[in-house]
Design a protein around this motif. Structure first.
Motif, PDB file in Angstrom:
ATOM      1  N   ALA A 118      -4.955   1.502   2.195  1.00  0.00           N
ATOM      2  CA  ALA A 118      -6.320   1.196   1.760  1.00  0.00           C
ATOM      3  C   ALA A 118      -6.313   0.058   0.738  1.00  0.00           C
ATOM      4  O   ALA A 118      -7.153  -0.853   0.783  1.00  0.00           O
ATOM      5  CB  ALA A 118      -6.973   2.449   1.173  1.00  0.00           C
ATOM      6  N   PHE A 119      -5.344   0.093  -0.178  1.00  0.00           N
ATOM      7  CA  PHE A 119      -5.234  -0.969  -1.176  1.00  0.00           C
ATOM      8  C   PHE A 119      -4.934  -2.311  -0.519  1.00  0.00           C
ATOM      9  O   PHE A 119      -5.420  -3.365  -0.966  1.00  0.00           O
ATOM     10  CB  PHE A 119      -4.123  -0.605  -2.167  1.00  0.00           C
ATOM     11  N   SER A 120      -4.180  -2.295   0.551  1.00  0.00           N
ATOM     12  CA  SER A 120      -3.830  -3.524   1.266  1.00  0.00           C
ATOM     13  C   SER A 120      -5.067  -4.316   1.663  1.00  0.00           C
ATOM     14  O   SER A 120      -5.065  -5.560   1.641  1.00  0.00           O
ATOM     15  CB  SER A 120      -2.985  -3.193   2.494  1.00  0.00           C
ATOM     16  N   ALA A 121      -6.128  -3.591   2.028  1.00  0.00           N
ATOM     17  CA  ALA A 121      -7.359  -4.262   2.476  1.00  0.00           C
ATOM     18  C   ALA A 121      -8.025  -5.064   1.370  1.00  0.00           C
ATOM     19  O   ALA A 121      -8.858  -5.930   1.640  1.00  0.00           O
ATOM     20  CB  ALA A 121      -8.334  -3.224   3.031  1.00  0.00           C
ATOM     21  N   THR A 122      -7.655  -4.804   0.108  1.00  0.00           N
ATOM     22  CA  THR A 122      -8.265  -5.527  -1.014  1.00  0.00           C
ATOM     23  C   THR A 122      -7.478  -6.768  -1.408  1.00  0.00           C
ATOM     24  O   THR A 122      -7.922  -7.545  -2.246  1.00  0.00           O
ATOM     25  CB  THR A 122      -8.374  -4.610  -2.249  1.00  0.00           C
TER      26      THR A 122
END
Length: 363
Positions: A118-122
């Motif tokens: 999920a953090f990767s998407a930011t």
């Protein structure tokens, strides 16, 4: 781009709250169902005198559990935290820093991977290119951080290099007054990082802590060796360091400050705006975890936006349910924003009322 109105923000906040309430009902149902829940919460429910599956309907209802006690996570048996639905799955055990006695332990199966996906998407692809290799220069050992950063790198198509780092040894050296030896150990870690950076030209992304980032940049220009993005976290992340990193250390390399821990997961940084004056602003990964800022004297009361208080954490995943845990941190309560329509925290730092100073070591 059409400017966001207050009405738009209010609509997003309402929708996010409805999503959170629905997720709370799902998670409570899961953890208190004899077929799926973990032994700890199933035994706990027997002493309540009421059924959480019937009476917990909203996030606010979680107050009925009272405060989660950190002593519950110190010592074993750790399998009491494994949900029955995951009894046959491989289980990881991750620990907190261990700077305050017996470390708290948290079981995990997939959460650390899901959090970092999920953090990767930011992360912007120009600063953290797909297929680029990473270097992880930070706490290893029993912490989830090393495996999580490695998974983030692999999820984005890269290979992760890492350096051993034992912060507990640094803490011990500092407590013994061996400041020179602690500094030598830090330089030993940094030198290993420099060796890898010089030897592997496809390393373009870096995770490290504030103190190690500063020590690394004293030796080398990260931009000149090909680093395009730095993901950085730790208790030494202050507005002063944020400004120092952006304006002096990194020479245009993208800087992504983060706040995370073993019990919560990873809170994402709000994109930097001039009016924030380098404040370090984080938003939790709702609905899987929520951060609130509460009155230290009445920790059941959330303070107003912009006010200072103690950080209170609630974690809501199928692997781990932890309602209303009082962290050893304080911060200002940050209002929802367009990207993250729920409360955040500003300038997290060690809780000032604790008389005993926690040695942070290389963090």
């Amino acid at each position: 781009m059409i400017p966001t109105t207050q009405a738009d923000t209010d609509t997003k906040v309402k929708s996010a709250r409805e999503t959170l309430d629905a997720w709370v009902r799902e998670i409570v149902s899961w953890h208190f169902d004899p077929a799926t829940g973990c032994p700890f919460w199933l035994e706990y429910a027997q002493r309540l005198g009421w059924d959480p599956r019937r009476e917990i309907h909203t996030y606010d209802d979680l107050d009925r559990f009272g405060f989660f006690e950190d002593e519950w996570l110190r010592g074993g048996p750790v399998r009491r935290w494994v949900p029955r639905a995951y009894a046959d799955k491989p289980v990881y055990i991750f620990e907190t820093g261990g700077s305050t006695g017996v470390p708290k332990s948290r079981i995990s199966i997939e959460d650390f991977r899901l959090d970092y996906e999920a953090f990767s998407a930011t992360l912007p692809d120009d600063a953290f290119p797909r297929g680029a290799d990473w270097i992880m220069l930070g706490p290893s050992g029993p912490r989830r951080l090393r495996l999580a950063v490695e998974h983030l790198c692999q999820f984005r198509g890269g290979i992760c290099f890492s350096v051993d780092l034992d912060p507990r040894w640094v803490i011990k050296l500092i407590k013994m007054g061996e400041i020179d030896m602690a500094e030598r150990y830090k330089q030993h870690v940094v030198e290993q990082g420099l060796t890898l950076l010089r030897a592997h030209e496809n390393i373009q992304c870096l995770f490290t802590t504030p103190k190690l980032l500063e020590a690394l940049c004293e030796k080398i220009s990260l931009k000149k060796v090909g680093i395009k993005g730095v993901f950085c976290g730790g208790t030494e992340m202050t507005p002063q360091f944020h400004r120092f990193a952006v304006e002096e250390l990194l020479d245009g390399v993208y800087f992504a400050p983060t706040y995370g821990n073993t019990l919560m997961g990873l809170a994402v940084h709000k994109p930097r705006l001039p009016e924030d004056n380098f404040a370090v602003i984080y938003y939790p990964p709702s609905p899987k975890a929520m951060i609130e800022v509460v009155d230290p004297d009445q920790p059941g009361r959330v303070v107003g936006h912009g006010e200072t208080g103690r950080v209170r954490l609630t974690t809501l995943t199928r692997e781990f349910f932890m309602p209303r845990f009082l962290e050893r941190d304080e911060a200002e309560r940050e209002p929802p924003c367009d990207l993250y329509p729920w409360d955040g925290v500003r300038n997290v730092r060690p809780f000032s009322r604790f008389q005993s100073k926690v040695v942070e070591g290389v963090y």
